[in-house]
Motif scaffolding. Structure first.
Motif, PDB file in Angstrom:
ATOM      1  N   MET A  71       0.830  -1.175   0.006  1.00  0.00           N
ATOM      2  CA  MET A  71       0.084   0.128  -0.013  1.00  0.00           C
ATOM      3  C   MET A  71       1.007   1.158   0.062  1.00  0.00           C
ATOM      4  N   LEU A  72       1.776   1.133   0.846  1.00  0.00           N
ATOM      5  CA  LEU A  72       2.721   2.577   0.894  1.00  0.00           C
ATOM      6  C   LEU A  72       3.403   2.632  -0.481  1.00  0.00           C
ATOM      7  N   ASN A  73       4.031   1.646  -0.922  1.00  0.00           N
ATOM      8  CA  ASN A  73       4.584   1.489  -2.256  1.00  0.00           C
ATOM      9  C   ASN A  73       3.552   2.006  -3.450  1.00  0.00           C
ATOM     10  N   TYR A  74       2.520   1.997  -3.325  1.00  0.00           N
ATOM     11  CA  TYR A  74       1.445   2.160  -4.302  1.00  0.00           C
ATOM     12  C   TYR A  74       1.351   3.629  -4.216  1.00  0.00           C
ATOM     13  N   LEU A  75       1.035   4.186  -3.070  1.00  0.00           N
ATOM     14  CA  LEU A  75       1.090   5.610  -2.724  1.00  0.00           C
ATOM     15  C   LEU A  75       2.204   6.547  -2.956  1.00  0.00           C
ATOM     16  N   ILE A  76       3.373   5.940  -2.944  1.00  0.00           N
ATOM     17  CA  ILE A  76       4.700   6.648  -3.356  1.00  0.00           C
ATOM     18  C   ILE A  76       4.549   6.549  -4.750  1.00  0.00           C
ATOM     19  N   GLU A  77       4.360   5.590  -5.484  1.00  0.00           N
ATOM     20  CA  GLU A  77       4.172   5.464  -7.027  1.00  0.00           C
ATOM     21  C   GLU A  77       3.156   6.547  -7.646  1.00  0.00           C
ATOM     22  N   LEU A  78       2.286   6.593  -6.842  1.00  0.00           N
ATOM     23  CA  LEU A  78       0.946   7.559  -7.550  1.00  0.00           C
ATOM     24  C   LEU A  78       1.881   8.860  -7.228  1.00  0.00           C
ATOM     25  N   ASN A  79       2.406   9.433  -6.112  1.00  0.00           N
ATOM     26  CA  ASN A  79       3.061  10.536  -6.191  1.00  0.00           C
ATOM     27  C   ASN A  79       4.302  10.781  -7.357  1.00  0.00           C
ATOM     28  N   THR A  80       4.991   9.568  -7.454  1.00  0.00           N
ATOM     29  CA  THR A  80       5.816   9.731  -8.588  1.00  0.00           C
ATOM     30  C   THR A  80       5.082  10.166 -10.209  1.00  0.00           C
ATOM     31  N   LEU A  81       4.137   9.161 -10.254  1.00  0.00           N
ATOM     32  CA  LEU A  81       3.206   9.522 -11.596  1.00  0.00           C
ATOM     33  C   LEU A  81       2.773  10.949 -11.517  1.00  0.00           C
ATOM     34  N   GLY A  82       2.514  11.481 -10.752  1.00  0.00           N
ATOM     35  CA  GLY A  82       1.940  12.831 -10.474  1.00  0.00           C
ATOM     36  C   GLY A  82       2.773  13.962 -10.830  1.00  0.00           C
ATOM     37  N   ALA A 132       6.640  17.318  -6.263  1.00  0.00           N
ATOM     38  CA  ALA A 132       6.610  16.088  -5.516  1.00  0.00           C
ATOM     39  C   ALA A 132       5.963  16.572  -4.341  1.00  0.00           C
ATOM     40  N   PHE A 133       6.124  17.567  -3.612  1.00  0.00           N
ATOM     41  CA  PHE A 133       5.724  18.143  -2.424  1.00  0.00           C
ATOM     42  C   PHE A 133       4.300  18.395  -2.546  1.00  0.00           C
ATOM     43  N   THR A 134       3.653  18.828  -3.724  1.00  0.00           N
ATOM     44  CA  THR A 134       2.580  19.528  -3.653  1.00  0.00           C
ATOM     45  C   THR A 134       1.420  18.704  -4.314  1.00  0.00           C
ATOM     46  N   PHE A 135       1.764  17.255  -4.680  1.00  0.00           N
ATOM     47  CA  PHE A 135       1.052  16.215  -5.145  1.00  0.00           C
ATOM     48  C   PHE A 135      -0.055  16.006  -4.144  1.00  0.00           C
ATOM     49  N   TRP A 136       0.083  15.502  -3.250  1.00  0.00           N
ATOM     50  CA  TRP A 136      -0.990  15.427  -2.220  1.00  0.00           C
ATOM     51  C   TRP A 136      -1.382  16.620  -1.617  1.00  0.00           C
ATOM     52  N   GLN A 137      -0.874  17.543  -1.506  1.00  0.00           N
ATOM     53  CA  GLN A 137      -1.625  18.632  -1.165  1.00  0.00           C
ATOM     54  C   GLN A 137      -2.966  19.056  -2.086  1.00  0.00           C
TER      55      GLN A 137
END
Length: 446
Positions: A71-82, A132-137
């Protein structure tokens, strides 16, 4: 109790089911058409002298490289893809800090630590750290567009303790993002005057204020504070996601900083090298898959409910969940603490250079990241497992080891005598081989 994302209402049980479905989807390597990547390979070894390699070997307790959970790996990958310039290293820092901050007010380890972190990334301009920092924001901000509550992200500067107190009082649980933190970092490292000293002390206290049963952050006496009617902030939780350039970092960070609250609290990652390559705009992930968006809605509402509950601190305190370690996770952490004690003794008896004090809080930082990893996996039925600690330990030791290597080489902070000699030799070699005929002739290179 129910939660809403603005158009759909869920019970806690429904959110737990959605969270479980997302994990199952990640474990089967497919979610809404976006493949879950294979576990990332081990990072390259840190370059350093024999002393540093010995210290790193002891601190990692011979634990093999452990990738993040699915799950954490998936979230990191989503952040990377964004990211327009995708770079997993930056996305990992962003994801850990964002979710650790958002979980930090409600969830604590059994020994009282929250998952909120102080993270600093030093990387070149244009390397992609900002996006990278603003993706989840951006993703979480979509959830508050049609609500009256403020987003949990703060991007402004703060030059005084009373200004920061006012911002946190308004926001509640806070992810503090600074895209150019050179000035903020300088103010923490070498404050000038009583206002900056007060700001530095407040930030250090803020880092510890999210610990279980910690004293509330008291308002700073000022005219502005009186006008705002500032009040104590109970269980104040602020995660810091800051960035600067390697040059600005090296000009600010020094041997003396390591003995301050900044040196022991902030986890620094320095990346003074090329990052990723740009991708076409069409390949940048803009919107999350529906299931993930529902998960974010559950997290955002859980955070908002707890923040609102602190209108009655005694009642809000009852909602805090304390997360235990599995026996093998606790045993690994004890080995880490013993290794840290050995490093401290080495520094005290001068067997190791003074800047190896950077490793003093390895255990504490590892616990915070391990808690985040466990909560991302399943916060509804949570325990910190051995794999969570092993992953967190590798992340922390790598960041601290890279910083120690920079001190060793003289790239930052001066280092010891060998580092200074290496820096002088390097400077002379560069100067002797430059395009200065008179100098190079005398040096015998022409």
């Amino acid at each position: 109790m129910s939660y809403t994302n603005g158009h759909t209402t869920y019970t806690l049980e429904e959110l737990a089911r959605i969270n479980l479905e997302a994990q199952q989807a990640a474990n089967t390597a497919a979610m809404a058409g976006i493949p879950v990547p294979a576990s990332p390979p081990p990072p390259p070894p840190i370059m350093g002298d024999d002393r540093l390699r010995e210290v790193l070997t002891h601190l990692t307790c011979d634990v093999e490289h452990t990738p993040p959970s699915q799950m954490l790996n998936y979230l990191i990958e989503l952040n990377t893809l964004g990211m327009k310039v995708p770079f997993r290293k930056f996305a990992e820092i962003s994801t850990l800090t964002t979710f650790g901050s958002l979980f930090g007010r409600k969830y604590k380890t059994i020994d009282g630590l929250s998952s909120a972190l102080m993270m600093l990334l030093a990387a070149p301009t244009g390397s992609g750290k900002g996006e990278a920092f603003t993706f989840w924001q951006k993703q979480f901000s979509r959830l508050t567009v049609n609500t009256n509550r403020p987003p949990n992200f703060y991007t402004g500067s703060a030059t005084s303790a009373q200004g920061l107190h006012g911002a946190v009082q308004k926001i509640g649980t806070t992810v503090w993002i600074r895209h150019d933190a050179a000035g903020d970092l300088a103010m923490l490292a070498a404050p000038n005057g009583s206002t900056q000293i007060g700001f530095r002390d407040y930030v250090y206290e803020l880092f510890d204020a999210s610990a279980y049963a910690a004293a509330p952050m008291q308002p700073v006496a000022s005219v502005a504070a009186n006008m705002r009617k500032d009040e104590p902030i109970h269980n104040a939780t602020v995660g810091m996601l800051w960035s600067t350039t390697p040059t600005a970092f090296s000009e600010t960070y020094s041997q003396s900083v390591l003995s301050t609250g900044l040196g022991s609290r902030m986890l620094v990652t320095v990346h003074d090298a090329p990052a990723g390559d740009s991708v076409p705009d069409s390949q940048v992930l803009r919107d999350l898959p529906g299931t993930m968006f529902e998960i974010l809605a559950g997290i955002a509402n859980e955070v908002a409910d707890l923040d609102a509950a602190y209108a009655n601190p005694a009642e809000a305190f009852k909602r805090i969940a304390r997360i235990a370690y599995s026996p093998d996770a606790a045993a690994l952490l004890w080995r880490v603490e013993q290794a840290v004690n050995n490093v401290r003794r080495g520094v005290d008896n001068k067997r190791l250079p003074a800047h190896y004090a950077v490793f003093a809080r390895t255990s504490m930082l590892t616990k915070k990241i391990a808690l985040t990893a466990a909560l991302v996996r399943n916060r509804f039925d949570c325990r910190i497992e051995y794999a969570d600690v092993a992953y967190a330990l590798a992340f922390v030791v790598r960041a601290l080891g890279s910083l120690a290597a920079m001190f060793d080489s003289g790239a930052v902070g001066g280092g010891d005598d060998r580092a200074r000699m290496a820096a002088i030799v390097g400077w002379l070699r560069t100067f002797a081989t430059s395009n200065h005929p008179r100098v190079t002739t005398k040096c015998g290179t022409q």
